[in-house]
Design a protein around this motif. Structure first.
Motif, PDB file in Angstrom:
ATOM      1  N   ALA A 114      64.796-104.945   2.989  1.00 55.82           N
ATOM      2  CA  ALA A 114      65.439-103.967   2.129  1.00 55.82           C
ATOM      3  C   ALA A 114      65.096-104.320   0.922  1.00 55.82           C
ATOM      4  CB  ALA A 114      66.918-103.946   2.406  1.00 55.82           C
ATOM      5  N   ASP A 115      64.966-103.326  -0.032  1.00 54.30           N
ATOM      6  CA  ASP A 115      64.753-103.609  -1.384  1.00 54.30           C
ATOM      7  C   ASP A 115      66.202-103.751  -2.042  1.00 54.30           C
ATOM      8  OD1 ASP A 115      61.967-102.836  -1.951  1.00 54.30           O
ATOM      9  OD2 ASP A 115      62.664-100.965  -1.160  1.00 54.30           O
ATOM     10  N   ASN A 135      74.993-106.950  -8.174  1.00 56.13           N
ATOM     11  CA  ASN A 135      74.799-105.962  -9.041  1.00 56.13           C
ATOM     12  C   ASN A 135      75.809-104.846  -9.034  1.00 56.13           C
ATOM     13  OD1 ASN A 135      72.334-107.215 -10.314  1.00 56.13           O
ATOM     14  ND2 ASN A 135      71.539-106.460  -8.388  1.00 56.13           N
ATOM     15  N   ILE A 136      77.105-104.932  -9.722  1.00 53.29           N
ATOM     16  CA  ILE A 136      78.171-103.671  -9.545  1.00 53.29           C
ATOM     17  C   ILE A 136      77.614-102.411  -9.992  1.00 53.29           C
ATOM     18  CG2 ILE A 136      80.537-103.375  -9.929  1.00 53.29           C
ATOM     19  CD1 ILE A 136      80.965-106.542  -9.897  1.00 53.29           C
ATOM     20  N   VAL A 137      77.710-101.360  -9.280  1.00 53.94           N
ATOM     21  CA  VAL A 137      77.470-100.293  -9.921  1.00 53.94           C
ATOM     22  C   VAL A 137      78.672 -99.110 -10.028  1.00 53.94           C
ATOM     23  CG1 VAL A 137      75.000-100.362  -8.995  1.00 53.94           C
ATOM     24  CG2 VAL A 137      76.721 -99.420  -7.556  1.00 53.94           C
ATOM     25  N   ALA A 138      79.574 -99.535  -9.392  1.00 56.38           N
ATOM     26  CA  ALA A 138      80.841 -98.804  -9.214  1.00 56.38           C
ATOM     27  C   ALA A 138      81.892 -99.550  -8.849  1.00 56.38           C
ATOM     28  CB  ALA A 138      80.617 -97.350  -8.328  1.00 56.38           C
ATOM     29  N   ILE A 139      83.391 -98.758  -8.913  1.00 59.18           N
ATOM     30  CA  ILE A 139      84.612 -99.511  -8.311  1.00 59.18           C
ATOM     31  C   ILE A 139      85.177 -98.377  -7.499  1.00 59.18           C
ATOM     32  CG2 ILE A 139      86.683-100.326  -8.836  1.00 59.18           C
ATOM     33  CD1 ILE A 139      84.664-102.249 -10.040  1.00 59.18           C
ATOM     34  N   ILE A 275      67.440-107.937 -11.510  1.00 54.71           N
ATOM     35  CA  ILE A 275      66.766-107.088 -11.313  1.00 54.71           C
ATOM     36  C   ILE A 275      65.540-106.961 -12.007  1.00 54.71           C
ATOM     37  CG2 ILE A 275      67.109-104.615 -12.498  1.00 54.71           C
ATOM     38  CD1 ILE A 275      70.151-104.712 -12.132  1.00 54.71           C
ATOM     39  N   SER A 276      65.400-107.891 -13.369  1.00 55.52           N
ATOM     40  CA  SER A 276      64.141-108.078 -13.998  1.00 55.52           C
ATOM     41  C   SER A 276      63.232-108.530 -13.221  1.00 55.52           C
ATOM     42  CB  SER A 276      64.384-108.853 -15.310  1.00 55.52           C
ATOM     43  OG  SER A 276      64.880-110.086 -14.745  1.00 55.52           O
ATOM     44  N   GLU A 277      63.326-109.075 -11.936  1.00 52.57           N
ATOM     45  CA  GLU A 277      62.398-109.811 -11.046  1.00 52.57           C
ATOM     46  C   GLU A 277      62.169-108.559  -9.990  1.00 52.57           C
ATOM     47  OE1 GLU A 277      63.865-113.312  -9.569  1.00 52.57           O
ATOM     48  OE2 GLU A 277      64.585-114.007 -11.534  1.00 52.57           O
ATOM     49  N   GLN A 278      62.571-107.362  -9.847  1.00 50.40           N
ATOM     50  CA  GLN A 278      62.110-106.669  -9.049  1.00 50.40           C
ATOM     51  C   GLN A 278      60.928-105.711  -9.306  1.00 50.40           C
ATOM     52  OE1 GLN A 278      64.027-106.987  -6.257  1.00 50.40           O
ATOM     53  NE2 GLN A 278      64.633-108.556  -7.610  1.00 50.40           N
ATOM     54  N   LEU A 281      59.565 -99.790  -9.694  1.00 51.98           N
ATOM     55  CA  LEU A 281      60.131 -98.650  -9.146  1.00 51.98           C
ATOM     56  C   LEU A 281      61.821 -99.161  -8.835  1.00 51.98           C
ATOM     57  CD1 LEU A 281      60.471 -95.924  -7.863  1.00 51.98           C
ATOM     58  CD2 LEU A 281      59.704 -96.877  -5.870  1.00 51.98           C
ATOM     59  N   VAL A 282      61.958-100.482  -8.483  1.00 52.84           N
ATOM     60  CA  VAL A 282      63.532-100.721  -8.377  1.00 52.84           C
ATOM     61  C   VAL A 282      63.970-100.675  -9.670  1.00 52.84           C
ATOM     62  CG1 VAL A 282      64.866-102.595  -7.403  1.00 52.84           C
ATOM     63  CG2 VAL A 282      63.110-101.856  -5.992  1.00 52.84           C
ATOM     64  N   GLN A 283      63.222-101.376 -10.562  1.00 44.77           N
ATOM     65  CA  GLN A 283      63.946-101.433 -11.894  1.00 44.77           C
ATOM     66  C   GLN A 283      64.272-100.254 -12.433  1.00 44.77           C
ATOM     67  OE1 GLN A 283      62.188-104.392 -14.900  1.00 44.77           O
ATOM     68  NE2 GLN A 283      61.113-105.026 -13.139  1.00 44.77           N
ATOM     69  N   ALA A 284      63.420 -99.146 -12.123  1.00 45.44           N
ATOM     70  CA  ALA A 284      63.894 -97.921 -12.674  1.00 45.44           C
ATOM     71  C   ALA A 284      64.982 -96.978 -12.176  1.00 45.44           C
ATOM     72  CB  ALA A 284      62.584 -96.881 -12.554  1.00 45.44           C
ATOM     73  N   PHE A 285      65.079 -97.413 -10.788  1.00 48.73           N
ATOM     74  CA  PHE A 285      66.240 -96.961  -9.928  1.00 48.73           C
ATOM     75  C   PHE A 285      67.541 -97.517 -10.557  1.00 48.73           C
ATOM     76  CE2 PHE A 285      69.483 -97.334  -6.639  1.00 48.73           C
ATOM     77  CZ  PHE A 285      69.314 -95.890  -6.131  1.00 48.73           C
ATOM     78  N   PHE A 286      67.605 -98.849 -11.031  1.00 47.42           N
ATOM     79  CA  PHE A 286      68.941 -99.325 -11.510  1.00 47.42           C
ATOM     80  C   PHE A 286      69.107 -98.795 -12.916  1.00 47.42           C
ATOM     81  CE2 PHE A 286      68.761-102.700  -8.291  1.00 47.42           C
ATOM     82  CZ  PHE A 286      70.050-102.789  -8.067  1.00 47.42           C
ATOM     83  N   ASP A 287      68.120 -98.574 -13.794  1.00 43.67           N
ATOM     84  CA  ASP A 287      68.153 -97.825 -14.937  1.00 43.67           C
ATOM     85  C   ASP A 287      68.891 -96.562 -14.738  1.00 43.67           C
ATOM     86  OD1 ASP A 287      66.757 -99.909 -16.287  1.00 43.67           O
ATOM     87  OD2 ASP A 287      64.901 -98.872 -16.471  1.00 43.67           O
TER      88      ASP A 287
END
Length: 307
Positions: A114-115, A135-139, A275-278, A281-287
């Motif tokens: 999985a990515d 990588n916390i994205v929400a609470i 994230i910087s090592e992904q 495309l995955v970096q763009a998803f986190f952006d």
């Protein structure tokens, strides 16, 4: 005779002047037309939207490829919503979410199948040591849900501890009707269960009547069994159950943001390495996840965005 010669010469000169003037005029009109055409062309380029080819020349790359999101069932609503929105903004991208539980999601990202590993709890030290990055994205809030007929509307932290460890067994002990308490929970490895037990400090002490493997099953079981109690992600609560207040505080996003509601946990999108090592495309998803568009989706599904 002399006069005739003079007039003849004058006529020849006049003709020459006329011819030269016509040539110059023609050249001037041609140059003016070229200038006008160039001006129109420049104006059109300034007012029209750039084409995709021009975008590429300017360095705006079109994303393509696929992303696998694997993990928490509590993160299903969020994962489906952001996948749909991200794909709508990037026509060459496919985002596929799978819901197998937080522990399995983190294991998948560490194995490279999985990515992104979705987890509805903080990562364990062992998972971090293995290379997983939190990588916390929400609470999210954890809602305590009761069947609709239950007259109990408020529970304390001590009440919850007593119910889930089996020292409180009847609703009459909490001001309700004389009815046995049916304790519903999630399966081992669930992020929701892990967060719930960790917050109450009752890991490995719970006495469950049923251990279910997804959020929807907990909701359905609590709704259908008199005296049942369960815990679910706040964003999935509907009118089939009652959500209890805890220590007098209702389970709302506003109360969680204020720090007044004690049952809350992070929604994590784990990666193997930073994230910087992904991939690009995955970096763009986190952006996207941390952008205003991503935050809007997070809040639209009832979660709290990260500033």
């Amino acid at each position: 005779m002399m006069m005739r010669k003079f007039m003849k010469k004058a006529a020849i000169v006049a003709c020459c002047v006329a011819l030269i003037g016509g040539v110059l005029t023609g050249c001037s009109k041609s140059d003016n037309n070229k200038d006008l055409n160039n001006s129109n062309s420049n104006n059109q380029g300034a007012t029209n939207e750039p084409t995709k080819a021009e975008d590429n020349k300017q360095g705006n790359k079109k994303l393509s490829g696929s992303i696998m999101l694997v993990g928490s069932t509590s993160m299903e609503k969020l994962s489906r919503a952001v996948a749909e929105d991200f794909m709508s903004k990037n026509g060459g991208v496919i985002v596929t979410p799978e819901f197998v539980g937080s522990g399995a999601g983190i294991e998948a990202v560490l194995k490279g199948t999985a990515d992104i590993g979705n987890s509805s709890r903080n990562l364990k030290d062992a998972e971090k040591e293995a290379g997983a990055v939190e990588n916390i994205v929400a609470i999210d809030g954890i809602a305590v849900v009761l069947d609709k007929a239950n007259t109990v509307t408020n529970l304390t932290k001590d009440d919850l501890i007593g119910i889930y460890t089996g020292t409180i067994r009847n609703w009459s002990d909490l001001g309700g009707s004389n009815q046995p308490i049916v304790v519903i929970g999630r399966e081992a490895g669930s992020g929701t269960r892990g967060a719930f037990e960790e917050i109450l400090k009752i890991e490995d002490q719970c006495a469950y009547a049923n251990e279910l493997d997804n959020t929807g099953a907990v909701m359905a079981k609590v709704a259908s069994i008199p005296g049942a109690i369960g815990y679910v992600s706040l964003d999935v609560v509907d009118d089939s159950v009652n959500a209890a207040s805890l220590d007098g505080v209702a389970p709302t996003a506003e109360n969680i943001k204020a720090g007044d509601y004690f049952l809350s946990r992070p929604f994590v999108m784990a990666t193997k390495g930073a994230i910087s090592e992904q991939s690009e495309l995955v970096q763009a998803f986190f952006d996207y996840m941390y952008s205003e568009d991503g935050k809007a989706i997070i809040e639209a599904v009832g979660l709290i965005s990260i500033d």
